[in-house]
Design an enzyme around this catalytic site. Structure first.
Site, PDB file in Angstrom:
ATOM      1  N   PHE A   1       0.867  -1.176   0.000  1.00 58.31           N
ATOM      2  CA  PHE A   1       0.000   0.000   0.000  1.00 58.31           C
ATOM      3  C   PHE A   1       0.906   1.230   0.000  1.00 58.31           C
ATOM      4  O   PHE A   1       1.848   1.325   0.801  1.00 58.31           O
ATOM      5  CB  PHE A   1      -0.909  -0.007   1.227  1.00 58.31           C
TER       6      PHE A   1
ATOM      7  N   TYR B   1     -10.470  -0.791  10.597  1.00 60.67           N
ATOM      8  CA  TYR B   1     -11.712  -0.317   9.989  1.00 60.67           C
ATOM      9  C   TYR B   1     -12.130  -1.117   8.766  1.00 60.67           C
ATOM     10  O   TYR B   1     -13.165  -0.832   8.186  1.00 60.67           O
ATOM     11  CB  TYR B   1     -11.648   1.179   9.657  1.00 60.67           C
ATOM     12  N   LYS B   2     -11.333  -2.096   8.397  1.00 66.87           N
ATOM     13  CA  LYS B   2     -11.712  -2.927   7.249  1.00 66.87           C
ATOM     14  C   LYS B   2     -12.457  -4.164   7.769  1.00 66.87           C
ATOM     15  O   LYS B   2     -13.592  -4.055   8.212  1.00 66.87           O
ATOM     16  CB  LYS B   2     -10.458  -3.294   6.453  1.00 66.87           C
TER      17      LYS B   2
ATOM     18  N   ARG C   1     -12.963  -3.757  -7.562  1.00 73.23           N
ATOM     19  CA  ARG C   1     -12.573  -4.563  -6.409  1.00 73.23           C
ATOM     20  C   ARG C   1     -13.811  -4.958  -5.610  1.00 73.23           C
ATOM     21  O   ARG C   1     -14.652  -4.108  -5.316  1.00 73.23           O
ATOM     22  CB  ARG C   1     -11.622  -3.709  -5.567  1.00 73.23           C
TER      23      ARG C   1
ATOM     24  N   ASP D   1       2.239  -5.912   7.152  1.00 75.32           N
ATOM     25  CA  ASP D   1       1.039  -5.085   7.222  1.00 75.32           C
ATOM     26  C   ASP D   1      -0.151  -5.999   6.951  1.00 75.32           C
ATOM     27  O   ASP D   1      -0.258  -6.604   5.874  1.00 75.32           O
ATOM     28  CB  ASP D   1       1.142  -3.954   6.194  1.00 75.32           C
TER      29      ASP D   1
END
Lengths: 397, 397
Positions: A113, A209-210, A356, A184
């Site tokens: 990321f 938060y995912k 996605r 990560d």
């Protein structure tokens, strides 16, 4: 056996929405609304400053850390919550570089990321001591683990394609080369079983938060392997990581173990939401989540490939080589995603051409998957929008 | 003229409590509860990922920054909100050191909040390039501004005694010596008029959970002077400070001006509470706040000194040399504060012997002040607790 009907019932999902974007922002767990309201009115409102002790606010980062630890194979007392993922990346990186002072290379890959790479770049520039951020292609990582690498910084699951690294194998390779590892887990934690301790990871970081459904801007977490935790000297040496924060000494003395990775005052409202979100995981077996996530994504790929020949699978075909989302490419991907969202199927778009779709069994079932594929077919066949409408929508962001 | 009856009505304060600790954690603004609930259920719950654009989440750090800017004399577009105060101190310090590369000293004072010193210490150790954190006594700061000082890092108001530095004069002295300045406004923002631009401050940082009433763990803010904002290269170069966060480039390019001081995903629930808390400031004149805060603290000092001869004023006697809190010393300060809290007068204790009382005119009036002094007298005269009870309480924390 995990009861996915029961987990779905714990979420507040808007009517008519098929939410395939839990990999970007998890939906609202019903209990989170009440929990946050209680924290605001009963704790902040009534206890005021007393909330730090009487409502247990001060311990929330450690408690949430332990709860997340159970989902990623981290022993008690090795995970703490706070700050943002980018800040936690910086902390872990600075700590790793200090532990490998004679080496100058941070190795990462182009599938990481970008913010992780930016934070590494910022650290390298700040240090100004000849460090180098070396970015290779994902498949070249193993061979790039040369003797000059201080630390391997990777995101396990590629945020675009869902391609998944082999954490255990790459960690072994890194260690064999004398390098430390930072994993990560942004697209891993809550998506499938993770075993940071078993894989021998030195550091791990992630967001909540995912797949963990902690809410917009929920704090990050950091794991430090037990053997290292008392050896790292945090670059971000804030008062809440001090051995005795309320002694107000002028000199910093790191707290014991993972506590030293705390920095400043923790965000209590976000932590309250996160705590309620973590309740959903009680009684959930991540192996069941993984099995069902693969079933759902395999079904989606089969449905989409038979209905929408113009879409090209961007994710690995082998489910074992993927995380929990599936991506397709299409040159008009942005407009297609707009059309999908307008029809209630929420995935997301990543430039230049990636659609996605996240599969989160806690609240997504096979019916959702089939329906999403049917709507996608509708859109691509021109039954939803004509080409002019596509063009018009594509220019409105 | 500010209507303090109207501002008081905007807070939810528990019955029977005189809250003299707004300088530690501001109380709950009534509107914050509804605002947070709406953000949770209507925005997160219904808009899901769409909240980032449709509910304006992505712009909240800049909007809150501008609102705080109006309270501290910072022009539009020079303040942004995020992270914790400690992290913002680190960002500002690293930026300042990079702008003064030929100098090696961070000058601070022993009255600074320890976390600021810890963060400076962490940066010095991380840089490992011969930098030095030099800590002098508060009254020695002006003379310690020698030609080797890169940056002066001070908290304007001492968190223990309330002693206030002369921001304008010390900034001038620092500039005359070729040093930059970072002002920590933790006990200033919302306490009295601040004029960062007028004083010529280069950087300022602060928290929003004290006088600004943003709630437990509310995010911090950072100000960068307009002339510097496009020149600093952030050490914490996160994706939301990137020129184009959603382009997902592999290379970092700092955003324009203050935007580059953003790091990771902002804490939306905390920002919602903060936004509601900032509404209270609409129509409030900080000069009125200052005048009234001085009236209240002068009254408190007079009352306490006449009623409680055993207490020694720890704050400067000249109100112009104080912030908005007043402190007294007593060897049994900890037990006395426990007794006060048990009687509903909430101040706080700072080791080894400081009783601290914050005067926040938005919700505290003269009646509260007189009553607090009467209760304090009661306690010290032994009418509330006898000595044994004191001793017993003093051992229970």
């Amino acid at each position: 056996m995990t009861d996915f009907t029961a987990t779905r019932a714990q979420f507040d999902l808007p009517d008519g929405i098929i939410y395939l974007d839990g990999n970007s922002l998890g939906p609202l767990p019903k209990a989170a609304a009440a929990r946050v309201a209680r924290t605001v009115t009963e704790e902040w409102g009534q206890l005021l400053i007393g909330g730090w002790n009487r409502a247990g606010w001060m311990d929330m980062p450690a408690r949430a850390g332990d709860r997340i630890g159970r989902l990623i194979g981290a022993p008690e007392g090795t995970v703490v919550v706070g700050d943002t993922l980018s800040v936690k990346v910086y902390q872990a990186l600075a700590s790793a570089l200090e532990l490998r002072r004679n080496r100058k290379v941070i190795l990462s890959d182009s599938g990481n990321f970008p913010s992780d790479l930016y934070m590494a770049d910022g650290l390298v520039r700040t240090l100004a001591t000849g460090h180098e951020l070396r970015i290779v292609e994902p498949e070249e990582v193993a061979n790039a683990l040369t003797e000059d690498v201080a630390v391997l910084l990777l995101t396990e699951v590629d945020y675009r394609t869902g391609r998944r690294h082999d954490m255990r194998r790459l960690t072994e390779r890194a260690h064999a080369a004398g390098a430390l590892t930072i994993w990560d887990l942004a697209h891993s934690a809550g998506a499938f079983p993770v075993d940071v301790a078993g894989a021998g990871a030195d550091f791990a970081v992630g967001c909540t938060y995912k797949y963990l459904n902690g809410g917009p801007g929920a704090p990050a977490f950091v794991y430090v392997a037990h053997a290292l935790a008392d050896r790292v000297r945090p670059a971000l040496s804030g008062w809440l990581g001090h051995e005795a924060p309320f002694a107000f000494d002028l000199a910093y003395r790191p707290g014991a173990g993972i506590a030293r990775m705390r920095v400043g005052t923790p965000p209590i409202l976000q932590l309250a939401a996160l705590d309620a979100a973590l309740d959903v995981w009680e009684g959930v077996d991540l192996s069941d989540v993984r099995t069902r996530s693969i079933d759902l994504s395999e079904l989606f790929i089969a449905e989409v490939e038979s209905r929408c020949p113009d879409l090209t699978l961007a994710s690995p075909r082998d489910p074992a080589a993927r995380g929990s989302h599936v991506s397709f490419r299409h040159p008009e991907g942005f407009a297609i995603m707009q059309a999908l969202v307008a029809r209630g199927v929420v995935g997301d778009f990543r430039a230049p051409d990636i659609l996605r779709f996240g599969f989160t069994p806690l609240f997504i079932g096979t019916k959702d998957v089939r329906q999403a594929a049917v709507i996608l077919e509708d859109i691509l066949s021109g039954r939803t929008w004509d080409r002019d409408e596509f063009r018009r929508r594509a220019t409105v962001t």
